[in-house]
Design an enzyme around this catalytic site. Structure first.
Site, PDB file in Angstrom:
ATOM      1  N   ASP A   9      37.267  45.124  42.188  1.00 35.13           N
ATOM      2  CA  ASP A   9      37.142  46.523  42.578  1.00 35.13           C
ATOM      3  C   ASP A   9      38.001  46.745  43.810  1.00 35.13           C
ATOM      4  OD1 ASP A   9      35.631  49.098  41.991  1.00 35.13           O
ATOM      5  OD2 ASP A   9      35.278  48.872  44.139  1.00 35.13           O
ATOM      6  N   THR A  10      38.657  47.885  43.839  1.00 32.30           N
ATOM      7  CA  THR A  10      39.542  48.234  44.947  1.00 32.30           C
ATOM      8  C   THR A  10      39.076  49.522  45.583  1.00 32.30           C
ATOM      9  OG1 THR A  10      41.433  47.174  43.869  1.00 32.30           O
ATOM     10  CG2 THR A  10      41.926  48.778  45.601  1.00 32.30           C
TER      11      THR A  10
END
Length: 205
Positions: free
Chosen positions: A81-82
């Site tokens: 996840d960014t």
């Protein structure tokens, strides 16, 4: 030695990066009835690093359950996840074009962080083994005029992107400096991911 992994991500960039690194992977995407978006809700007062790590672990837990529910052959599962952070403010995916324009206006002429958490789950007969890492990079935007922002948003590129931009796309024209991991800013840090794959004995190359 594991010959392949499952990638639990709809991001074409993550799949492309893994294939470039010689990692064999199969997609392990959510079922229609799964509410994947709800996992990304920010908790009150949550710091960006804590947020991105927590969301990635939630995604991994859901993905390992999905693997077993579908009775697929066991293999490591990779999740990531960014998020983009301006100070402690988390700038997620834009809700609409107006939201994207507000986000880009806030980033214009300023330096911000891009945090990507990676988690690799190795399913076992009795228990699962989890490995994780966090990549933090800094990105500096030059000044963007309201017209620049409007035209960029009109391309559609900011939609679905944390921070409302893609460094590998048109937004690169306004990025004056980066410090950290370019692939991490894209969504999957090469160095950290390679370390997790080695630790889990996944074949690469």
């Amino acid at each position: 030695m594991h010959e392949h992994i499952y990638l639990a991500s709809q991001s074409p960039r993550r799949l492309q990066l893994l294939e470039q690194w010689g990692v064999r992977c199969e997609l392990l995407l959510p079922d229609d009835e799964e509410d994947a978006e709800s996992l990304e809700v920010v908790l009150p007062g949550e710091a960006p690093a804590a947020y991105v790590r927590r969301v990635t672990q939630l995604k991994l837990t859901a993905s390992l359950e999905r693997l077993r529910r579908r009775r697929l052959p066991l293999a490591p599962v990779l999740c990531a996840d960014t998020t983009v952070a301006l100070g402690r403010r988390i700038l997620g995916k834009p809700a609409d074009e107006a939201d994207a324009m507000r986000t880009l206006a806030a980033l214009s002429g300023r330096r911000h962080r891009v945090l990507t958490a990676v988690a690799l789950g190795v399913p076992g007969v009795r228990t699962d083994r989890t490995l994780d890492a966090l990549s933090v990079s800094w990105v500096t935007f030059s000044d963007m005029s309201p017209g620049d922002i409007r035209r960029y948003v009109a391309t559609g590129e900011p939609m679905g992107k944390a921070g409302s931009y893609a460094i590998q796309g048109r937004a690169a024209a306004w990025i004056s400096h980066i410090s950290g991991s370019y692939s991490g800013i894209m969504g999957l840090p090469a160095f950290e991911t390679a370390g997790l794959l080695r630790a889990a004995h996944v074949r690469t190359g």
